[in-house]
Design a protein around this motif. Structure first.
Motif, short mmCIF file in Angstrom:
data_model
loop_
_atom_site.label_atom_id
_atom_site.label_comp_id
_atom_site.label_asym_id
_atom_site.label_seq_id
_atom_site.Cartn_x
_atom_site.Cartn_y
_atom_site.Cartn_z
N THR A 148 0.82 -1.20 0.00
CA THR A 148 0.00 0.00 0.00
C THR A 148 0.86 1.26 0.00
O THR A 148 1.87 1.33 0.68
CB THR A 148 -0.91 0.01 1.24
OG1 THR A 148 -1.65 -1.22 1.28
CG2 THR A 148 -1.89 1.17 1.19
N GLU A 149 0.43 2.25 -0.78
CA GLU A 149 1.11 3.54 -0.81
C GLU A 149 0.21 4.58 -0.14
O GLU A 149 -1.00 4.64 -0.40
CB GLU A 149 1.41 3.96 -2.25
CG GLU A 149 2.42 3.05 -2.94
CD GLU A 149 2.72 3.50 -4.36
OE1 GLU A 149 2.30 4.62 -4.73
OE2 GLU A 149 3.35 2.72 -5.10
N TYR A 150 0.82 5.40 0.72
CA TYR A 150 0.09 6.40 1.48
C TYR A 150 0.59 7.80 1.17
O TYR A 150 1.69 7.98 0.66
CB TYR A 150 0.24 6.15 2.99
CG TYR A 150 -0.27 4.80 3.46
CD1 TYR A 150 -1.61 4.63 3.81
CD2 TYR A 150 0.59 3.71 3.56
CE1 TYR A 150 -2.07 3.40 4.24
CE2 TYR A 150 0.13 2.48 3.99
CZ TYR A 150 -1.19 2.33 4.33
OH TYR A 150 -1.65 1.10 4.75
N ALA A 151 -0.24 8.79 1.52
CA ALA A 151 0.16 10.19 1.37
C ALA A 151 -0.63 11.01 2.38
O ALA A 151 -1.74 10.63 2.77
CB ALA A 151 -0.12 10.68 -0.05
N PRO A 152 -0.06 12.13 2.83
CA PRO A 152 -0.82 13.00 3.75
C PRO A 152 -1.98 13.66 3.01
O PRO A 152 -1.83 14.08 1.86
CB PRO A 152 0.23 14.02 4.19
CG PRO A 152 1.27 14.01 3.13
CD PRO A 152 1.29 12.63 2.58
N GLY A 153 -3.13 13.69 3.64
CA GLY A 153 -4.31 14.29 3.02
C GLY A 153 -5.00 15.26 3.95
O GLY A 153 -4.54 15.50 5.08
N LYS A 154 -6.10 15.80 3.52
CA LYS A 154 -6.85 16.77 4.31
C LYS A 154 -7.41 16.15 5.58
O LYS A 154 -7.57 16.82 6.59
CB LYS A 154 -7.99 17.37 3.47
CG LYS A 154 -7.50 18.18 2.28
CD LYS A 154 -8.68 18.73 1.48
CE LYS A 154 -8.20 19.54 0.27
NZ LYS A 154 -9.33 20.06 -0.53
N GLU A 158 -3.95 9.27 3.92
CA GLU A 158 -4.86 8.68 2.94
C GLU A 158 -4.14 7.63 2.11
O GLU A 158 -2.93 7.72 1.88
CB GLU A 158 -5.42 9.77 2.03
CG GLU A 158 -6.28 10.79 2.75
CD GLU A 158 -6.85 11.84 1.80
OE1 GLU A 158 -6.50 11.79 0.59
OE2 GLU A 158 -7.64 12.69 2.26
N THR A 159 -4.90 6.66 1.66
CA THR A 159 -4.37 5.60 0.81
C THR A 159 -4.36 6.09 -0.64
O THR A 159 -5.39 6.50 -1.17
CB THR A 159 -5.22 4.32 0.91
OG1 THR A 159 -5.26 3.92 2.28
CG2 THR A 159 -4.62 3.21 0.07
N GLU A 160 -3.20 6.05 -1.25
CA GLU A 160 -3.07 6.46 -2.64
C GLU A 160 -3.23 5.27 -3.59
O GLU A 160 -3.77 5.39 -4.68
CB GLU A 160 -1.69 7.09 -2.86
CG GLU A 160 -1.53 8.46 -2.24
CD GLU A 160 -2.33 9.52 -2.97
OE1 GLU A 160 -2.10 9.70 -4.17
OE2 GLU A 160 -3.20 10.14 -2.34
N ARG A 161 -2.75 4.11 -3.14
CA ARG A 161 -2.73 2.94 -4.02
C ARG A 161 -2.74 1.68 -3.18
O ARG A 161 -2.02 1.58 -2.19
CB ARG A 161 -1.49 2.99 -4.90
CG ARG A 161 -1.40 1.92 -5.99
CD ARG A 161 -0.21 2.25 -6.87
NE ARG A 161 -0.08 1.39 -8.03
CZ ARG A 161 0.80 0.40 -8.13
NH1 ARG A 161 1.65 0.16 -7.13
NH2 ARG A 161 0.87 -0.33 -9.22
N LEU A 162 -3.58 0.75 -3.57
CA LEU A 162 -3.62 -0.56 -2.91
C LEU A 162 -3.11 -1.63 -3.87
O LEU A 162 -3.36 -1.58 -5.07
CB LEU A 162 -5.06 -0.93 -2.52
CG LEU A 162 -5.65 -0.37 -1.23
CD1 LEU A 162 -7.11 -0.81 -1.12
CD2 LEU A 162 -4.88 -0.84 -0.01
N ILE A 163 -2.38 -2.58 -3.31
CA ILE A 163 -2.09 -3.81 -4.05
C ILE A 163 -2.97 -4.88 -3.42
O ILE A 163 -2.88 -5.14 -2.21
CB ILE A 163 -0.61 -4.21 -3.94
CG1 ILE A 163 0.28 -3.11 -4.48
CG2 ILE A 163 -0.36 -5.52 -4.70
CD1 ILE A 163 0.13 -2.84 -5.96
#
Length: 583
Positions: A148-154, A158-163
Motif C-alpha cells: 500500500t502507498e500512502y500520502a498525507p491528506g486533508k 490517505e491511501t493512494e494505491r492498494l495492491i
C-alpha cells in the motif's frame, strides 16, 4: 556572548562539543557502532577481517543474496566466531532476501511459503554458530512485495494505491483512486482505493452469480419445452413399466432434451457447491451463519439429498434459484489488501522460525528481527509492521503451547525473540510521498517498544542512498532519542554501502564524526571525534618523540594521512602497532 568569539568572531570552534557539519547531535560510543560486510561475496571471513582492521566492534554479516549465503562454508561461521572472540567483537546477521510469506517472482504458493520457512530455519542455525552464547539478532525483511502507498491528506493519512490479491487465484492487482459517477449522483466523485476494493468484490461476486444463474436458466428453458411432452410417461419410465424404445419419436426427443437440461442443472449444482465453499472461506462470521442456514434450506428443497436424475429437474431448478438468491445476500472478500493476506502467512513463518531456534537453543536462541521496508513495499508503515509482529508473537506462543511450554514462558520468550529492525533510511523515504519529519518521528515512537536492532543510514527521502549519517536529512538525533526513551539497548549498524560504492573509500571517519563518538571509549566525555577530526595528533613528549619521523609524517599530520582502511588516503595496509617506543 560565547567566549569562543574572542578567537574568531562569528564562527564555531572545535572546543565546542557540537562542532562539525556532519555531527548528528546524538552520540554513540565507537564500540557500539556496527558496520556491515560486503553483500556480494561468500568470502565473509575476509570481509570481517577488513572491518576488524578498521577497529569496528560490531559487525553485521550481510550476504543478502540467497545463492551467495548458501556458498559460505559452514566452517566459516565458526571461524568468524573465533575471530570475534579474539577481538572482543560482536556479530549480527542480515538474512538473505527471502519473503517470509512465500511470495516469489512467480507469485504466491503454499510450497514457496514452506520452502521459505525451511530456508530461514537453516539460516538461523548457521547464524547461531556466529555467537552460540548469546541472542544474535537476525534481520529478516518483512516482505519482498509491493504494498500500500500512502500520502498525507486533508483528513489525515490517505491511501493512494492498494495492491490487492485474489485469494482464489493468488493474482495481484493494483487499485488506485478513480473518479466515478453513478445514477443519482449530480457530479463525478473521487472514490478511494478502499471503496474501489469494495466495488470490486461486490461486482465480481454478483457477476459470478449472474453467470451461474444464466447457465442454470438455459437448462430450465430446455426442460420447460420438453416437460409437457414427456411428463405423462415419466412415472411409467421410472417404474420400468415402459422402455425408452416404446416412446414416440417426439417423446424420445423430449426425453433427451430433459436429459440435457438435467446435465445443465447438475453442472450448475456442482459449481454452486464450489461457490458456497468460496463464500464461506471469505465471509464474515455473521455471513457464515447466514450461509449455513441457506445451505440447510437448500438441502431440504432438494428432497433430503442432491438427486441428479432427470425426474427431479423442476425441483432442483427451483432449489438452485433459491440458493443463488441467498448467496447474493453475502459479499465474500475474495480480494483483500496484500498486507492482510501476507501478514497471516509471514507471521506463521516467522513464528515457526523463531520457535525452532528457541526449541533448539533455549534462551540463547537468535532473535528474529523483522525489518521495515521503504514506502511502496508491504508493511512499510508502523501500524502494519506492529500487527505483523503481534501476530508472529501470538503464533509463537501457540506453537510453544503445543510443545508443552507454559503460557507465561511462551509469551515472555515471544517478546524477547521476535522484534523489529528499524531502518531509518527506509523510514525517511516517507518524505517522497509528502510526509514531514513529524510523521517520521511519530512512526518511530509507535514502534519503539518493538525495536531490537537499528540500521542507521542517511538519504534525502527519495532513494535508499545508504550515505553515512549526517550527509542527508534523516533526523537521526530525534529517532535515537525516541528509542532511548524506551530503553533501547540493541545493536546499531551503520549501512553506508552507497557511499563506499560511489567514492571508493571507507566511511569510518565520517561515521565517527557524525555520531560524535568520544576518543576515549571508557567514558562519554570530550574530546569527541567531531571535534578532533581536523586536528593534528600529538605524538611528542619529553624527552623525545613517541614515533620516529616517518611515522610522524604518516600519523601526525591529520587524518588524511591514515591508511585507506582507516579512512585516510595512504594506500596499502599500515600497522598501527609498529614504531620506536619512547626511550
Amino acid at each position: 556572548m560565547s567566549s569562543y568569539e574572542n578567537f574568531y568572531s562569528g564562527t564555531s570552534y572545535s572546543l565546542e562539543p557540537d562542532y562539525g557539519e556532519l555531527f548528528t547531535g546524538y552520540r554513540i560510543p565507537v564500540g557500539s557502532i556496527g558496520a556491515p560486510t560486503g553483500t556480494q561475496t561468500a568470502n565473509q571471513i575476509q570481509e570481517v577481517a577488513n572491518l576488524l582492521n578498521q577497529g569496528i566492534k560490531v559487525i553485521e554479516v550481510q550476504a543478502i543474496s540467497p545463492e551467495i549465503f548458501e556458498q559460505i562454508p559452514k566452517q566459516h561461521f565458526k571461524e568468524i566466531n573465533r575471530l570475534t572472540k579474539l577481538t572482543g567483537t560482536e556479530t549480527t546477521v542480515h538474512a538473505p532476501l527471502i519473503d517470509p510469506a512465500g511470495f516469489t517472482k512467480e507469485g504466491w504458493s503454499e510450497s514457496s511459503k514452506e520452502m521459505a520457512e525451511r530456508q530461514l530455519k537453516s539460516i538461523l542455525d548457521k547464524s547461531h554458530e556466529l555467537n552460540p552464547d548469546g541472542n544474535i539478532p537476525i534481520t529478516i525483511h518483512a516482505s519482498g512485495i509491493a504494498g500500500t502507498e500512502y500520502a498525507p491528506g486533508k483528513e489525515g493519512i490517505e491511501t493512494e494505491r492498494l495492491i490487492v490479491i485474489n485469494q482464489e487465484t493468488k493474482q495481484l492487482s493494483p487499485i488506485e483512486k478513480e473518479e466515478r459517477i453513478y445514477p443519482g449522483m449530480k457530479k463525478p466523485a473521487m472514490f478511494k482505493p478502499e471503496e474501489e476494493l469494495d466495488i470490486l468484490n461486490k461486482s465480481e461476486w454478483d457477476q459470478t452469480l449472474s453467470q451461474l444463474s444464466f447457465y442454470k436458466q438455459r437448462g430450465t428453458e430446455i426442460a420447460r419445452d420438453a416437460l409437457p411432452i414427456i411428463v405423462p410417461k415419466l412415472e411409467a419410465l421410472e417404474t420400468g413399466k415402459i422402455k425408452l424404445k416404446d416412446l414416440t419419436p417426439e417423446e424420445q426427443a423430449a426425453y433427451h432434451q430433459l436429459y440435457t437440461a438435467n446435465n445443465f442443472i447438475r453442472d450448475t449444482m456442482t459449481r454452486l457447491n464450489s461457490l458456497f465453499n468460496r463464500a464461506y472461506k471469505y465471509s464474515s462470521e455473521e455471513e457464515k451463519k447466514t450461509l449455513m442456514q441457506a445451505a440447510e434450506k437448500y438441502t431440504k428443497e432438494l428432497g433430503g439429498g442432491q438427486r441428479t436424475d432427470i425426474f427431479t429437474v423442476s425441483r432442483k431448478s427451483q432449489a438452485v434459484d433459491n440458493f443463488i438468491e441467498q448467496l447474493s445476500m453475502v459479499e465474500p472478500k475474495t480480494y483483500v489488501p496484500i498486507e492482510e493476506f501476507a501478514a497471516e502467512k509471514a507471521a506463521d513463518t516467522l513464528a515457526k522460525v523463531a520457535f525452532h531456534g528457541y526449541d533448539k537453543y533455549g534462551k540463547k536462541a537468535p532473535i528474529v528481527s523483522i525489518e521495515n521496508l521503504f514506502p511502496g513495499m508491504a508493511f512499510s508503515r508502523s501500524e502494519q509492521l506492529k500487527e505483523l509482529v503481534e501476530q508472529a508473537r501470538e503464533k509463537f506462543a501457540q506453537e510453544a503451547s503445543k510443545k508443552g511450554y507454559g503460557k507465561s514462558e511462551a509469551s515472555e520468550m515471544a517478546k524477547k525473540l521476535i522484534g523489529v529492525t528499524w531502518d531509518v533510511g527506509h523510514l525517511n523515504m516517507l518524505r517522497k510521498a509528502g510526509f514531514k519529519e513529524e510523521e517520521i518521528i511519530k512512526e518511530t515512537k509507535e514502534m519503539a517498544k518493538y525495536i531490537k536492532h537499528v540500521h542507521l543510514t542517511d538519504n534525502f527521502g527519495f532513494t535508499d542512498s545508504h550515505l553515512p549519517p549526517g550527509m542527508g536529512n534523516v533526523p537521526v538525533q530525534k529517532i535515537m532519542k525516541e528509542l532511548e526513551k524506551e530503553g533501547f539497548k540493541g545493536k546499531t549498524i551503520v549501512e553506508a554501502g552507497g557511499f563506499v560504492q560511489q567514492f571508493k573509500r571507507p566511511p569510518t571517519e565520517y561515521i565517527l564524526e557524525a555520531m560524535g563518538s568520544p576518543l576515549y571509549n571508557v567514558m562519554m566525555a570530550q574530546p569527541y571525534w567531531n571535534q578532533i577530526m581536523a586536528t593534528q595528533g600529538n605524538y611528542f613528549a619529553f624527552p623525545s618523540a613517541y614515533f620516529p619521523e616517518q611515522h610522524v609524517s604518516l600519523y601526525g599530520t591529520g587524518f588524511s594521512a591514515l591508511p585507506s582502511e582507516l579512512g585516510g588516503q595512504i594506500p596499502g595496509k599500515q600497522s598501527r602497532a609498529t614504531g620506536t617506543p619512547m626511550a
